[in-house]
Design a protein around this motif. Structure first.
Motif, PDB file in Angstrom:
ATOM      1  N   ARG A 187       0.803  -1.222   0.000  1.00  0.00           N
ATOM      2  CA  ARG A 187       0.000   0.000   0.000  1.00  0.00           C
ATOM      3  C   ARG A 187       0.836   1.272   0.000  1.00  0.00           C
ATOM      4  NH1 ARG A 187      -5.548  -0.540   3.512  1.00  0.00           N
ATOM      5  NH2 ARG A 187      -6.219  -2.580   2.734  1.00  0.00           N
ATOM      6  N   THR A 188       2.061   1.161   0.500  1.00  0.00           N
ATOM      7  CA  THR A 188       2.897   2.361   0.647  1.00  0.00           C
ATOM      8  C   THR A 188       3.927   2.494  -0.457  1.00  0.00           C
ATOM      9  OG1 THR A 188       2.633   2.264   3.052  1.00  0.00           O
ATOM     10  CG2 THR A 188       4.481   3.563   2.210  1.00  0.00           C
ATOM     11  N   GLY A 189       4.491   1.391  -0.897  1.00  0.00           N
ATOM     12  CA  GLY A 189       5.517   1.444  -1.923  1.00  0.00           C
ATOM     13  C   GLY A 189       6.896   1.713  -1.352  1.00  0.00           C
ATOM     14  N   PRO A 190       7.800   2.287  -2.169  1.00  0.00           N
ATOM     15  CA  PRO A 190       9.205   2.445  -1.771  1.00  0.00           C
ATOM     16  C   PRO A 190       9.418   3.264  -0.507  1.00  0.00           C
ATOM     17  CG  PRO A 190       8.937   2.809  -4.130  1.00  0.00           C
ATOM     18  CD  PRO A 190       7.556   2.714  -3.557  1.00  0.00           C
ATOM     19  N   LEU A 191       8.480   4.133  -0.147  1.00  0.00           N
ATOM     20  CA  LEU A 191       8.640   4.943   1.060  1.00  0.00           C
ATOM     21  C   LEU A 191       8.887   4.076   2.281  1.00  0.00           C
ATOM     22  CD1 LEU A 191       8.469   7.643   2.648  1.00  0.00           C
ATOM     23  CD2 LEU A 191       5.985   7.289   2.744  1.00  0.00           C
ATOM     24  N   LEU A 192       8.338   2.864   2.306  1.00  0.00           N
ATOM     25  CA  LEU A 192       8.465   2.007   3.481  1.00  0.00           C
ATOM     26  C   LEU A 192       9.924   1.776   3.857  1.00  0.00           C
ATOM     27  CD1 LEU A 192       6.659   0.360   5.470  1.00  0.00           C
ATOM     28  CD2 LEU A 192       7.206  -1.650   4.071  1.00  0.00           C
ATOM     29  N   GLY A 193      10.805   1.787   2.883  1.00  0.00           N
ATOM     30  CA  GLY A 193      12.221   1.569   3.150  1.00  0.00           C
ATOM     31  C   GLY A 193      13.000   2.831   3.478  1.00  0.00           C
ATOM     32  N   HIS A 194      12.281   3.975   3.618  1.00  0.00           N
ATOM     33  CA  HIS A 194      12.989   5.249   3.814  1.00  0.00           C
ATOM     34  C   HIS A 194      12.357   6.111   4.910  1.00  0.00           C
ATOM     35  CE1 HIS A 194      15.460   4.560   0.255  1.00  0.00           C
ATOM     36  NE2 HIS A 194      14.361   4.158  -0.365  1.00  0.00           N
ATOM     37  N   VAL A 195      11.738   5.469   5.912  1.00  0.00           N
ATOM     38  CA  VAL A 195      11.152   6.240   7.016  1.00  0.00           C
ATOM     39  C   VAL A 195      12.016   6.142   8.271  1.00  0.00           C
ATOM     40  CG1 VAL A 195       8.779   6.163   6.174  1.00  0.00           C
ATOM     41  CG2 VAL A 195       9.633   4.293   7.602  1.00  0.00           C
ATOM     42  N   ASP A 196      13.289   5.849   8.097  1.00  0.00           N
ATOM     43  CA  ASP A 196      14.213   5.757   9.220  1.00  0.00           C
ATOM     44  C   ASP A 196      14.450   7.120   9.853  1.00  0.00           C
ATOM     45  OD1 ASP A 196      15.587   5.887   6.473  1.00  0.00           O
ATOM     46  OD2 ASP A 196      17.111   6.705   7.824  1.00  0.00           O
ATOM     47  N   THR A 197      14.943   7.103  11.071  1.00  0.00           N
ATOM     48  CA  THR A 197      15.132   8.336  11.831  1.00  0.00           C
ATOM     49  C   THR A 197      16.184   9.242  11.213  1.00  0.00           C
ATOM     50  OG1 THR A 197      14.403   7.277  13.877  1.00  0.00           O
ATOM     51  CG2 THR A 197      15.769   9.247  14.101  1.00  0.00           C
ATOM     52  N   ALA A 198      17.247   8.667  10.665  1.00  0.00           N
ATOM     53  CA  ALA A 198      18.290   9.498  10.053  1.00  0.00           C
ATOM     54  C   ALA A 198      17.735  10.275   8.862  1.00  0.00           C
ATOM     55  CB  ALA A 198      19.471   8.642   9.634  1.00  0.00           C
ATOM     56  N   SER A 199      16.899   9.640   8.038  1.00  0.00           N
ATOM     57  CA  SER A 199      16.298  10.361   6.910  1.00  0.00           C
ATOM     58  C   SER A 199      15.385  11.471   7.399  1.00  0.00           C
ATOM     59  CB  SER A 199      15.513   9.383   6.027  1.00  0.00           C
ATOM     60  OG  SER A 199      16.380   8.485   5.362  1.00  0.00           O
ATOM     61  N   ALA A 200      14.623  11.199   8.465  1.00  0.00           N
ATOM     62  CA  ALA A 200      13.737  12.228   9.017  1.00  0.00           C
ATOM     63  C   ALA A 200      14.535  13.394   9.571  1.00  0.00           C
ATOM     64  CB  ALA A 200      12.855  11.624  10.106  1.00  0.00           C
ATOM     65  N   ALA A 201      15.697  13.117  10.175  1.00  0.00           N
ATOM     66  CA  ALA A 201      16.541  14.192  10.688  1.00  0.00           C
ATOM     67  C   ALA A 201      17.113  15.036   9.552  1.00  0.00           C
ATOM     68  CB  ALA A 201      17.668  13.607  11.538  1.00  0.00           C
ATOM     69  N   ARG A 202      17.432  14.408   8.431  1.00  0.00           N
ATOM     70  CA  ARG A 202      17.911  15.170   7.265  1.00  0.00           C
ATOM     71  C   ARG A 202      16.788  16.064   6.722  1.00  0.00           C
ATOM     72  NH1 ARG A 202      20.885  10.238   6.746  1.00  0.00           N
ATOM     73  NH2 ARG A 202      23.127  10.690   6.688  1.00  0.00           N
ATOM     74  N   ASP A 203      15.553  15.558   6.776  1.00  0.00           N
ATOM     75  CA  ASP A 203      14.418  16.400   6.383  1.00  0.00           C
ATOM     76  C   ASP A 203      14.345  17.647   7.258  1.00  0.00           C
ATOM     77  OD1 ASP A 203      13.749  14.359   4.618  1.00  0.00           O
ATOM     78  OD2 ASP A 203      12.166  13.551   5.909  1.00  0.00           O
ATOM     79  N   MET A 204      14.644  17.493   8.550  1.00  0.00           N
ATOM     80  CA  MET A 204      14.579  18.624   9.474  1.00  0.00           C
ATOM     81  C   MET A 204      15.552  19.725   9.075  1.00  0.00           C
ATOM     82  SD  MET A 204      14.269  16.490  13.054  1.00  0.00           S
ATOM     83  CE  MET A 204      14.653  17.901  14.098  1.00  0.00           C
ATOM     84  N   ASP A 205      16.670  19.355   8.472  1.00  0.00           N
ATOM     85  CA  ASP A 205      17.613  20.408   8.067  1.00  0.00           C
ATOM     86  C   ASP A 205      17.064  21.201   6.891  1.00  0.00           C
ATOM     87  OD1 ASP A 205      20.176  21.627   8.673  1.00  0.00           O
ATOM     88  OD2 ASP A 205      20.743  21.000   6.650  1.00  0.00           O
ATOM     89  N   VAL A 206      16.314  20.534   5.995  1.00  0.00           N
ATOM     90  CA  VAL A 206      15.634  21.270   4.934  1.00  0.00           C
ATOM     91  C   VAL A 206      14.610  22.231   5.545  1.00  0.00           C
ATOM     92  CG1 VAL A 206      14.056  21.065   2.978  1.00  0.00           C
ATOM     93  CG2 VAL A 206      15.992  19.497   3.185  1.00  0.00           C
ATOM     94  N   LEU A 207      13.849  21.759   6.523  1.00  0.00           N
ATOM     95  CA  LEU A 207      12.854  22.628   7.163  1.00  0.00           C
ATOM     96  C   LEU A 207      13.529  23.831   7.808  1.00  0.00           C
ATOM     97  CD1 LEU A 207      10.497  19.994   8.846  1.00  0.00           C
ATOM     98  CD2 LEU A 207      10.412  20.929   6.534  1.00  0.00           C
ATOM     99  N   ARG A 208      14.635  23.593   8.498  1.00  0.00           N
ATOM    100  CA  ARG A 208      15.378  24.714   9.086  1.00  0.00           C
ATOM    101  C   ARG A 208      15.710  25.765   8.047  1.00  0.00           C
ATOM    102  NH1 ARG A 208      19.968  26.351   8.092  1.00  0.00           N
ATOM    103  NH2 ARG A 208      20.477  24.474   6.895  1.00  0.00           N
ATOM    104  N   ALA A 209      16.203  25.303   6.896  1.00  0.00           N
ATOM    105  CA  ALA A 209      16.639  26.240   5.860  1.00  0.00           C
ATOM    106  C   ALA A 209      15.473  26.995   5.240  1.00  0.00           C
ATOM    107  CB  ALA A 209      17.424  25.494   4.786  1.00  0.00           C
ATOM    108  N   VAL A 210      14.416  26.279   4.875  1.00  0.00           N
ATOM    109  CA  VAL A 210      13.315  26.951   4.173  1.00  0.00           C
ATOM    110  C   VAL A 210      12.512  27.836   5.116  1.00  0.00           C
ATOM    111  CG1 VAL A 210      13.175  25.158   2.424  1.00  0.00           C
ATOM    112  CG2 VAL A 210      11.696  25.016   4.443  1.00  0.00           C
ATOM    113  N   LEU A 211      12.645  27.616   6.431  1.00  0.00           N
ATOM    114  CA  LEU A 211      12.023  28.518   7.398  1.00  0.00           C
ATOM    115  C   LEU A 211      12.894  29.738   7.663  1.00  0.00           C
ATOM    116  CD1 LEU A 211      10.628  25.855   9.879  1.00  0.00           C
ATOM    117  CD2 LEU A 211       9.265  27.373   8.428  1.00  0.00           C
ATOM    118  N   GLY A 212      14.098  29.744   7.111  1.00  0.00           N
ATOM    119  CA  GLY A 212      14.949  30.919   7.198  1.00  0.00           C
ATOM    120  C   GLY A 212      15.848  30.975   8.405  1.00  0.00           C
ATOM    121  N   ASP A 213      16.149  29.832   9.016  1.00  0.00           N
ATOM    122  CA  ASP A 213      16.952  29.816  10.242  1.00  0.00           C
ATOM    123  C   ASP A 213      18.358  29.299   9.964  1.00  0.00           C
ATOM    124  OD1 ASP A 213      14.824  30.696  11.850  1.00  0.00           O
ATOM    125  OD2 ASP A 213      14.044  28.659  12.056  1.00  0.00           O
ATOM    126  N   GLU A 214      19.356  29.993  10.486  1.00  0.00           N
ATOM    127  CA  GLU A 214      20.732  29.544  10.332  1.00  0.00           C
ATOM    128  C   GLU A 214      21.025  28.335  11.221  1.00  0.00           C
ATOM    129  OE1 GLU A 214      23.709  32.509  10.624  1.00  0.00           O
ATOM    130  OE2 GLU A 214      22.629  33.956   9.403  1.00  0.00           O
TER     131      GLU A 214
END
Length: 507
Positions: A187-214
């Motif tokens: 039901r989910t597809g390839p995402l199932l293999g990429h919901v690890d914590t390290a990937s989620a933490a890398r997403d957080m760095d994108v959020l930091r940047a696009v929110l304008g925070d150094e």
């Protein structure tokens, strides 16, 4: 986060009622990323599509919503993409100093759905100067989600009572959890293999940047501390003010986690029993040892004969334990446990324990579930750690767990069966969590926290090279916003000024 093959989660507050107002037009002007903190800071042109994106905010009741785009697979940033859902509470003072990202834990709990809870927990002084931004990690609810089974199938999983007494019973548990994993993959597809914590933490760095925070400012509860610690290890130079409350130790293996949590819930249950017996109308007589024995005997009776609940669903022993565990997350919920135990022990009525179990899993009165937190929990946990499923190993571990938690230990054992047949390979933890060069990080531990034992806060504060430990002497899961003025003042001062409390401060 009691761990075993049947679905469990580490909720921040197990009895919070959730609600979500839909996002509607009109759009708000997005804040532009601050120059120098987005794509150019990564040194990788392939990532510019993520770090340079401009969010389009829409009104969501009193708040604002947006979706950020991140790679499905961080090793192939030019490939498929997924979205991360954000919900922002603008700074009440009107001139924010930056964004405060928040996460309630789980793994699998929706921050977007619990933003109202954070508005109550985070102090007004902090909300005046920060845009508070709740985000759902990859795979969770409003972000690109994990999808596995329909509600009736989830009902069956949460009520299921595995037979650990034979190799055949263990094999059945492995197979049944493998079927769940296969349903998630289909039901989910390839995402199932990429919901690890390290990937989620890398997403957080994108959020930091696009929110304008150094630098990242972050408040993480429970599993959110794992996210925060992983972020600090990956991006130490971008750590701003991180508060990690109800800490996990990411270096522990699943057996150590199970033993720690079993001891934590046993200790919290003992504290509850002592409190109950000191008051009126407690269904548990004698001293604390006898009261705990009575709860254990109740589990034995329910295992043999599930209790009626006034519905078409019986209270199995798995649901009964969930109903007992849920109120232990916060001391204010102890009276509910007394009511539930009175019904079950004195009247043979499992209705209140079932209601508490349903709250624990997010099951609604109409039979639907409020989120995908249960499926996301299993999916994330099976990527982050893959314990041994050898029956001999699990029996040895179970004996150790039972020794430290004779009342509830069985419910924390045989966790290896949950991930043994999971259809995607494990990613595992990072090699180091030192985060050398990071700014001071505040780690908070509660001395009788059932879900994240105090020892884990101590060890996480030692793992992170710049961490300081703030201790709350009390009951329940996490401390900030629900404990005392001492904790509140220490955290608020840190978030507002950057001044961390002295290492070892006790409240």
């Amino acid at each position: 986060m009691p761990t075993r093959p049947a679905l469990r989660r580490c909720a921040l507050v197990a009895l919070v009622a959730l609600g979500l107002t839909g996002c509607v037009a009109p759009k708000h002007q997005a804040s532009s990323p601050t120059p120098g903190v987005s794509a150019s800071a990564t040194g990788d042109p392939a990532l510019s599509r993520y770090y340079d994106q401009v969010l389009e905010w829409t009104t969501c009741g009193d708040e604002q919503c947006a979706d950020a785009t991140v790679p499905l697979d961080w090793s192939e940033p030019g490939g498929e993409t997924i979205t991360i859902a954000l919900r922002r509470v603008p700074a009440s003072g009107g001139s924010p100093v930056g964004s405060l990202l928040v996460n309630p834990g789980g793994p699998g709990r929706s921050a977007v759905d619990t933003v109202g809870f954070f508005r109550q927990v985070v102090s007004r002084d902090v909300l005046a100067v920060y845009d508070m931004v709740a985000f759902d990690p990859r795979g969770v609810q409003h972000s690109t989600p994990i999808t596995c089974v329909d509600p009736p199938e989830l009902d069956a999983l949460t009520a299921w009572v595995p037979d650990w007494s034979t190799d055949e019973g263990i094999a059945e548990a492995v197979a049944r959890n493998g079927e769940l994993g296969q349903a998630c993959l289909e039901r989910t597809g390839p995402l199932l293999g990429h919901v690890d914590t390290a990937s989620a933490a890398r997403d957080m760095d994108v959020l930091r940047a696009v929110l304008g925070d150094e630098a990242l400012t972050f408040l993480g509860f429970s599993y959110g501390t794992d996210l925060g610690a992983t972020y600090a290890a990956l991006f130490p130079e971008r750590v701003g003010r991180l508060v990690l409350d109800g800490a996990l130790d990411p270096t522990l293996d699943s057996g150590e986690v199970a033993a720690g949590q079993a001891a934590g819930f046993e200790s919290a249950l003992r504290a509850y029993v002592t409190d109950c017996q000191a008051g009126p109308q407690c269904p548990l007589d004698g001293d604390a040892d006898k009261g705990l024995a009575q709860i254990g005997q109740m589990f034995d009776r329910i295992r043999a004969n599930p209790l009626p609940t006034g519905t078409d669903r019986e209270l199995t022993v798995s649901l009964a334990f969930s109903g007992v565990a849920a109120p232990l997350y916060t001391q204010s919920s102890w009276p509910l446990l007394t009511q539930a135990l009175t019904g079950a022990i004195d009247k043979g009525d499992g209705s209140v324990l079932l209601q508490l179990a349903d709250s624990y899993y997010g099951r609604q009165p109409d039979g639907t579930y409020s989120s995908n937190q249960n499926e996301a929990f299993s999916s994330i946990m099976c990527l982050d750690d893959r314990p041994s499923a050898d029956p001999a190993d699990m029996r040895a571990d179970a004996a150790e767990v039972q020794a430290v938690a004779p009342t509830v230990g069985e419910f924390f054992s045989y966790g290896g069966a949950g991930c043994a047949a999971w259809p995607v390979p494990a990613v595992g933890a990072l090699e180091s969590y030192e985060a050398q060069g990071a700014a001071p990080i505040v780690v908070i531990g509660t001395t009788n926290d059932p879900a994240t034992p105090y020892a884990w806060a101590q060890s996480l504060s030692e793992l992170l090279s710049s961490a300081v430990l703030l201790t709350y002497e009390g009951e329940g899961h996490t401390a900030y916003g629900r404990s005392n003025q001492c904790v509140k003042s220490a955290v608020d001062t840190y978030l507002l000024t950057g001044e961390a409390p002295a290492d070892g401060t006790t409240c």
